[in-house]
Design a protein around this motif. Structure first.
Motif, PDB file in Angstrom:
ATOM      1  N   ALA A   1       0.356 -10.687   7.120  1.00  0.00           N
ATOM      2  CA  ALA A   1       1.153  -9.344   6.889  1.00  0.00           C
ATOM      3  C   ALA A   1       0.688  -8.655   5.810  1.00  0.00           C
ATOM      4  N   MET A   2       1.431  -7.320   5.852  1.00  0.00           N
ATOM      5  CA  MET A   2       1.226  -6.604   4.535  1.00  0.00           C
ATOM      6  C   MET A   2       2.428  -5.570   4.529  1.00  0.00           C
ATOM      7  N   ALA A   3       2.778  -4.786   3.613  1.00  0.00           N
ATOM      8  CA  ALA A   3       3.800  -3.571   3.896  1.00  0.00           C
ATOM      9  C   ALA A   3       3.454  -2.486   3.260  1.00  0.00           C
ATOM     10  N   PHE A   4       3.905  -1.265   3.832  1.00  0.00           N
ATOM     11  CA  PHE A   4       3.532  -0.040   3.188  1.00  0.00           C
ATOM     12  C   PHE A   4       4.858   0.527   2.502  1.00  0.00           C
ATOM     13  N   LEU A   5       4.550   1.174   1.308  1.00  0.00           N
ATOM     14  CA  LEU A   5       5.561   1.531   0.533  1.00  0.00           C
ATOM     15  C   LEU A   5       5.588   3.183   0.926  1.00  0.00           C
ATOM     16  N   VAL A   6       6.420   3.683   1.661  1.00  0.00           N
ATOM     17  CA  VAL A   6       6.250   5.127   1.864  1.00  0.00           C
ATOM     18  C   VAL A   6       7.337   6.093   0.907  1.00  0.00           C
ATOM     19  N   GLU A   7       6.588   6.687   0.287  1.00  0.00           N
ATOM     20  CA  GLU A   7       7.438   7.540  -0.925  1.00  0.00           C
ATOM     21  C   GLU A   7       8.436   8.637  -0.451  1.00  0.00           C
ATOM     22  N   ASN A   8       9.455   8.932  -0.946  1.00  0.00           N
ATOM     23  CA  ASN A   8      10.414  10.064  -0.463  1.00  0.00           C
ATOM     24  C   ASN A   8       9.674  11.461  -0.429  1.00  0.00           C
ATOM     25  N   GLY A   9      10.011  12.382   0.234  1.00  0.00           N
ATOM     26  CA  GLY A   9       9.499  13.466   0.510  1.00  0.00           C
ATOM     27  C   GLY A   9      10.295  14.642  -0.349  1.00  0.00           C
TER      28      GLY A   9
ATOM     29  N   TYR B   1       0.910  -1.035   0.071  1.00  0.00           N
ATOM     30  CA  TYR B   1       0.058  -0.016  -0.058  1.00  0.00           C
ATOM     31  C   TYR B   1       0.640   1.240   0.047  1.00  0.00           C
ATOM     32  N   LYS B   2       0.731   2.146  -0.967  1.00  0.00           N
ATOM     33  CA  LYS B   2       1.527   3.360  -1.211  1.00  0.00           C
ATOM     34  C   LYS B   2       1.155   4.447  -0.354  1.00  0.00           C
ATOM     35  N   LEU B   3       2.001   4.987   0.375  1.00  0.00           N
ATOM     36  CA  LEU B   3       1.845   6.348   1.121  1.00  0.00           C
ATOM     37  C   LEU B   3       2.573   7.579   0.765  1.00  0.00           C
TER      38      LEU B   3
END
Length: 575
Positions: free
Chosen positions: A548-556, A451-453
């Motif tokens: 389980a799941m994983a977050f993909l946190v984008e660069n700022g 899941y992208k954040l």
């Protein structure tokens, strides 16, 4: 003009001096961890266990807030391995987080990797453990973070500090245990003992000579740093005739509250003060299972250590009758009321900076499942209930780890085909999550879906237990973040009525939340740490099955909001 120059020089000089003094207090600590086979004798039996530096538990790391750690891990064992620094924020240093095939490929036998990271703004008790297969059953140790030099605890300084690591022991190779369960599709064999600081204690055979002793003097107040390092079991912990004052959890301070028993899910830590206010004697510390899953077999044994007063009567020796330690009363194995009263007592020490406006409003179901036996499988490979195979999922997606590249490497190097970013933010099908559930919902879909954040997103997640197969208390751990637990309850979460229970003033800050059996918990955090961060149940049998799941946190924007480049010694992909 001369005096003006001197004045400017003085200000610059003072500024440089204060910066130098400030950084001088922060250390760079270097350690070496050798993962190796070690002969370990427990319960009358010697077996080769995987350890760090031949120790069980492994070495305790003691640091101050602000210190940097460089830990060279050398793998001399016969299994792939990684080390996770449980609860460390890893700001911009996701490459050092450690979960196998999430932020790195494993350290192969004969290989090495140096984990480099800085402790930023955290104080209290964390720990480290292997994050590859079931190696963490014996590969674990404490990570103690004290305040910066010149700063103090927000409670009276204890006379002494003792780490209490609760563990789980098999009279077998744990890797063989999980591999056999994966082959058969059945639940894995239960452990044979629980341990305190690596020792089962007096209630097990061949164990009393090595029972852990914890010293205390009359009148003093000591700090116990309690860590649940067990693989698959939430645990109650208590000390006979003594009250425990909770002052911290998961390296965050709490408003003090007093209790006679604490409960920790695997992965959780709790700091408690204990006073030497009882007659000098020997008192058992004891831990045993909190078992919330009905009709599921579990290890019902009790591990003990001994709290020993300085002037206590001498212990019983062989052939001589002497006073035995005093045994505490423990809650019933299924005492959810005690767990609820305990978990709802937590409050942050100060007013919390809880996100109020929410950008990402997520709802994740968590629970078990049963896959039908594949047509090409013999019955020996489908030994779950009614000829099925156990599985688990979040939002009906059973998480599958990659086998060649890590998720973070695939993201950073733009390698296609390793993962997708379509993890559902809400359940694909709404149903009565804690009621009687149709068998048609027992089979989740396998996938490596993230899941992208966006950087800086304010996130709320409702974590909803389900009664698929059986409801259960699930310790859900999020890597790379702490989060506020703003509410919890039983039944199905109702957004119309349950929002009135939200604590937005002083909710506890944790890295692992025990989601109530047949209930829900709501957490909030700000996605201010770029990288790929797994969120999973810390019952290792459940992560094995896919919970389980994983977050993909984008660069700022800019360097300080961007993931650092991978280190040159990062383990290579397995091609």
């Amino acid at each position: 003009m001369e005096s003006y120059k001197n004045h400017c020089f003085s200000i610059v000089f003072l500024f440089i001096c204060s910066a130098v003094l400030s950084s001088a207090h922060a250390e760079v600590q270097r350690h070496q961890f050798v993962i190796q086979e070690t002969a370990v004798k427990r319960l009358c039996k010697t077996q080769n266990s995987i350890t760090v530096n031949g120790m069980l538990p492994g070495p305790t790391l003691e640091v101050q807030n602000g210190d940097t750690l460089e830990i060279e891990v050398i793998n001399k064992a016969r299994y792939n391995a990684t080390i996770h620094w449980h609860g460390v924020r890893q700001i911009r240093t996701g490459w050092a987080d450690g979960p196998e095939f999430v932020t790195q490929c494993p350290i192969r036998p004969g290989g090495s990797y140096t984990y480099r990271f800085t402790i930023q703004g955290q104080e209290g008790t964390l720990w480290w453990h292997a994050h590859s297969s079931w190696l963490r059953s014996t590969v674990y140790g404490a990570l103690i973070i004290r305040p910066r030099e010149g700063e103090a605890y927000p409670f009276p300084k204890p006379k002494r500090e003792t780490t209490i690591m609760l563990g789980e022991w098999w009279n077998a190779n744990p890797i063989d245990v999980v591999r056999e369960a994966t082959r058969t599709g059945a639940a894995p064999n239960n452990s044979d003992a629980f341990t305190i600081n690596g020792q089962p204690g007096d209630l097990y055979k061949c164990s009393s000579q090595d029972t852990t002793l914890v010293p205390i003097d009359a009148g003093e107040t000591n700090l116990l740093r309690v860590i649940n390092a067990a693989l698959n079991q939430p645990l109650f912990f208590t000390v006979a005739n003594h009250k425990l004052t909770v002052v911290g959890a998961d390296a965050s301070y709490t408003k003090p509250f007093t209790t006679s028993v604490i409960m920790l899910g695997p992965g959780q830590t709790t700091d408690v003060l204990i006073k030497g206010d009882q007659p000098p004697a020997r008192y058992y510390m004891a831990a045993r299972a909190y078992q919330s899953a009905q009709n599921a077999p579990f290890d019902n044994t009790t591990t003990t250590a001994i709290l020993e007063y300085k002037y206590a009567p001498c212990p019983a020796k062989k052939g001589i009758n002497g006073p035995k330690p005093i045994m505490p009363a423990l809650p019933a194995y299924n005492d959810t009321n005690t767990v609820t009263a305990f978990s709802q007592s937590f409050r942050s020490l100060r007013k919390a900076e809880v996100p109020i406006v929410i950008d990402e409003n997520l709802f994740f179901t968590i629970g078990l499942g049963l896959n039908n036996c594949p047509p090409n499988f013999p019955s020996s490979r489908c030994q779950g209930p009614n000829g099925t195979r156990f599985t688990a999922s979040m939002n009906n997606v059973s998480f599958v780890l990659p086998q060649n590249f890590s998720l973070l490497q695939a993201y950073q190097q733009r390698i296609p085909g390793v993962f997708t970013t379509d993890f559902p933010g809400t359940p694909p099908l709404q149903f009565d999550y804690t009621g009687n559930i149709s068998r048609s919902l027992y089979q989740p879909i396998p996938g490596t879906r993230l899941y992208k954040l966006k950087y800086g997103s304010r996130v709320q997640i409702v974590l909803q237990d389900t009664s698929i197969v059986t409801p259960e208390n699930h310790p859900i751990h999020l890597h790379g973040y702490d989060f506020y637990i703003i509410a919890e309850g039983f039944g199905n979460f109702n957004p119309k009525t349950d929002t009135s229970k939200f604590n937005l003033v002083d909710p506890p800050l944790r890295n692992t939340v025990a989601v109530p059996v047949n209930g829900w918990a709501v957490i909030r955090f700000v996605a201010d740490n770029p990288g790929v961060w797994i969120m999973h149940c810390h019952l290792d049998v459940h992560i094995t099955w896919g919970l389980a799941m994983a977050f993909l946190v984008e660069n700022g924007i800019g360097e300080l909001q961007t993931l650092q480049a991978p280190p040159p010694d990062l383990p290579l992909p397995i091609c």
